[in-house]
Motif scaffolding. Sequence first.
Motif, PDB file in Angstrom:
ATOM      1  N   HIS A 126       0.821  -1.216   0.000  1.00 54.11           N
ATOM      2  CA  HIS A 126       0.000   0.000   0.000  1.00 54.11           C
ATOM      3  C   HIS A 126       0.851   1.260   0.000  1.00 54.11           C
ATOM      4  O   HIS A 126       0.571   2.215  -0.711  1.00 54.11           O
ATOM      5  N   VAL A 171       2.141   2.619  -3.271  1.00 56.27           N
ATOM      6  CA  VAL A 171       1.226   3.278  -4.212  1.00 56.27           C
ATOM      7  C   VAL A 171       1.447   4.791  -4.139  1.00 56.27           C
ATOM      8  O   VAL A 171       1.432   5.480  -5.154  1.00 56.27           O
ATOM      9  N   GLU A 172       1.671   5.266  -2.913  1.00 57.90           N
ATOM     10  CA  GLU A 172       1.933   6.695  -2.734  1.00 57.90           C
ATOM     11  C   GLU A 172       3.258   7.086  -3.408  1.00 57.90           C
ATOM     12  O   GLU A 172       3.346   8.121  -4.068  1.00 57.90           O
ATOM     13  N   GLU A 191       3.371  12.146 -10.390  1.00 57.80           N
ATOM     14  CA  GLU A 191       2.998  13.552 -10.279  1.00 57.80           C
ATOM     15  C   GLU A 191       4.154  14.460 -10.695  1.00 57.80           C
ATOM     16  O   GLU A 191       3.965  15.460 -11.393  1.00 57.80           O
ATOM     17  N   GLY A 213      -4.854  15.050 -10.965  1.00 58.71           N
ATOM     18  CA  GLY A 213      -5.781  14.472  -9.978  1.00 58.71           C
ATOM     19  C   GLY A 213      -6.441  13.208 -10.520  1.00 58.71           C
ATOM     20  O   GLY A 213      -6.596  12.220  -9.807  1.00 58.71           O
ATOM     21  N   ASP A 214      -6.811  13.245 -11.819  1.00 54.07           N
ATOM     22  CA  ASP A 214      -7.423  12.066 -12.442  1.00 54.07           C
ATOM     23  C   ASP A 214      -6.442  10.898 -12.475  1.00 54.07           C
ATOM     24  O   ASP A 214      -6.812   9.758 -12.214  1.00 54.07           O
ATOM     25  N   ARG A 220      -3.870  10.402 -10.466  1.00 52.09           N
ATOM     26  CA  ARG A 220      -3.720   9.919  -9.086  1.00 52.09           C
ATOM     27  C   ARG A 220      -4.872   8.993  -8.722  1.00 52.09           C
ATOM     28  O   ARG A 220      -4.675   7.928  -8.132  1.00 52.09           O
ATOM     29  N   LEU A 221      -6.075   9.397  -9.085  1.00 55.63           N
ATOM     30  CA  LEU A 221      -7.260   8.602  -8.742  1.00 55.63           C
ATOM     31  C   LEU A 221      -7.225   7.239  -9.438  1.00 55.63           C
ATOM     32  O   LEU A 221      -7.444   6.207  -8.812  1.00 55.63           O
ATOM     33  N   GLU A 254      -4.516   5.046  -7.936  1.00 55.76           N
ATOM     34  CA  GLU A 254      -4.874   4.582  -6.591  1.00 55.76           C
ATOM     35  C   GLU A 254      -5.956   3.513  -6.647  1.00 55.76           C
ATOM     36  O   GLU A 254      -5.863   2.486  -5.971  1.00 55.76           O
ATOM     37  N   GLU A 255      -6.993   3.756  -7.455  1.00 52.06           N
ATOM     38  CA  GLU A 255      -8.103   2.796  -7.507  1.00 52.06           C
ATOM     39  C   GLU A 255      -7.648   1.443  -8.041  1.00 52.06           C
ATOM     40  O   GLU A 255      -8.000   0.404  -7.502  1.00 52.06           O
ATOM     41  N   SER A 285      -5.067  -0.185  -5.522  1.00 53.27           N
ATOM     42  CA  SER A 285      -5.739  -0.637  -4.302  1.00 53.27           C
ATOM     43  C   SER A 285      -6.492  -1.917  -4.577  1.00 53.27           C
ATOM     44  O   SER A 285      -6.501  -2.837  -3.763  1.00 53.27           O
ATOM     45  N   GLY A 290     -14.655   2.177  -6.941  1.00 58.15           N
ATOM     46  CA  GLY A 290     -13.334   2.509  -7.475  1.00 58.15           C
ATOM     47  C   GLY A 290     -13.188   2.239  -8.964  1.00 58.15           C
ATOM     48  O   GLY A 290     -12.779   3.121  -9.726  1.00 58.15           O
ATOM     49  N   LEU A 313     -15.344   4.467 -11.077  1.00 59.98           N
ATOM     50  CA  LEU A 313     -14.771   5.813 -11.214  1.00 59.98           C
ATOM     51  C   LEU A 313     -13.779   5.865 -12.376  1.00 59.98           C
ATOM     52  O   LEU A 313     -13.781   6.822 -13.161  1.00 59.98           O
ATOM     53  N   ILE A 337     -14.185   8.361 -15.608  1.00 56.25           N
ATOM     54  CA  ILE A 337     -13.285   9.511 -15.723  1.00 56.25           C
ATOM     55  C   ILE A 337     -12.424   9.430 -16.983  1.00 56.25           C
ATOM     56  O   ILE A 337     -12.082  10.440 -17.585  1.00 56.25           O
ATOM     57  N   TYR A 359      -8.136  16.234  -2.424  1.00 60.02           N
ATOM     58  CA  TYR A 359      -8.275  15.008  -3.208  1.00 60.02           C
ATOM     59  C   TYR A 359      -9.079  13.980  -2.439  1.00 60.02           C
ATOM     60  O   TYR A 359      -8.942  13.854  -1.221  1.00 60.02           O
ATOM     61  N   SER A 393     -12.149   6.569  -3.879  1.00 62.52           N
ATOM     62  CA  SER A 393     -13.306   5.771  -3.450  1.00 62.52           C
ATOM     63  C   SER A 393     -13.181   5.355  -1.986  1.00 62.52           C
ATOM     64  O   SER A 393     -14.192   5.136  -1.321  1.00 62.52           O
TER      65      SER A 393
END
Lengths: 145, 127
Positions: free
Chosen positions: A11, A14-15, A22, A36-37, A39-40, A43-44, A47, A110, A113, A117, B55, B58
């Motif tokens: 986990h 991922v960061e 970024e 931002g998209d 990153r999302l 992450e999704e 995860s 997730g 999304l 997007i 930010y 989900s």
Amino acid sequence: MLIRLIVPGEHARVEDLNTSLEAVLKRHGIDAGVRGDVRLIVEELASNAIAYGGADGKDIGQHELSVNIAIAGDLLTLEFRDEGAPFDPLSTEPPDLEADIMDRPIGGLGLYLIRQIAEETHYRRVDDANLLRVSLRIPATETSP
Amino acid sequence: MSLDIQIFPASKGSQRVILAGRLDTHTYEDLDEKLAPLLTRHLQSLVLDLAALEYISSAGIRSIFKARKALGGHGGKVLVVNPQAQIQKVFDVVKAVPLNEIFSSTAEADAYLDAMQRKVLQGDEED
């Protein structure tokens, strides 16, 4: 550019992955909205891979998840490759968004999304790997030459 | 980046919580933990001030759903104030919070809460 991380079980990485992405996107003058998209989406997907490691929640042990990022014209494309069990994240049932909050499950949003997007998404199973391509449109006014 | 959570004392059945930073896989457990004691208090409203939240993923939506369900069980509401672009986008895509429970300022949310309060009082008088 290619970035790799090992899933499941990482986990924290991922960061790291998102921080690296970024920095690269910023250098290429990609605006905060698209960053931002990205990153999302990362992450999704990550995860999901870390939590389930493959289809149907089966634990299939550690495997590699790599992300390749490419910018061509006004499209930014992320290509995810992992050697987990065959799993098409685009094939999951869409959630019922109209249901009353008391009847809605708290999760399951997730992957939905990502599909909503992204400008384009494409999944294929090649050899022993899942390949998922996700493209985002870069707003023309926001990119600097 | 982490998540900063600032919880204000409850007043008239409403509690305000300010979130700053990122609400995601790495931080949602902090929020769940901080909100847990509030969610057992039968609050009429939980006001989430998101002006400084940059930010959400989900994982963060799950935390908000937990709060909405906890309050919804006794007719309470989670109100959202001043969500930034990325957050508004995610909220829209998954219909995380009804549009009439999202406000562009705390003043707007307060006016809504006052109206809610009046309705409850009137309802009591009618009973």
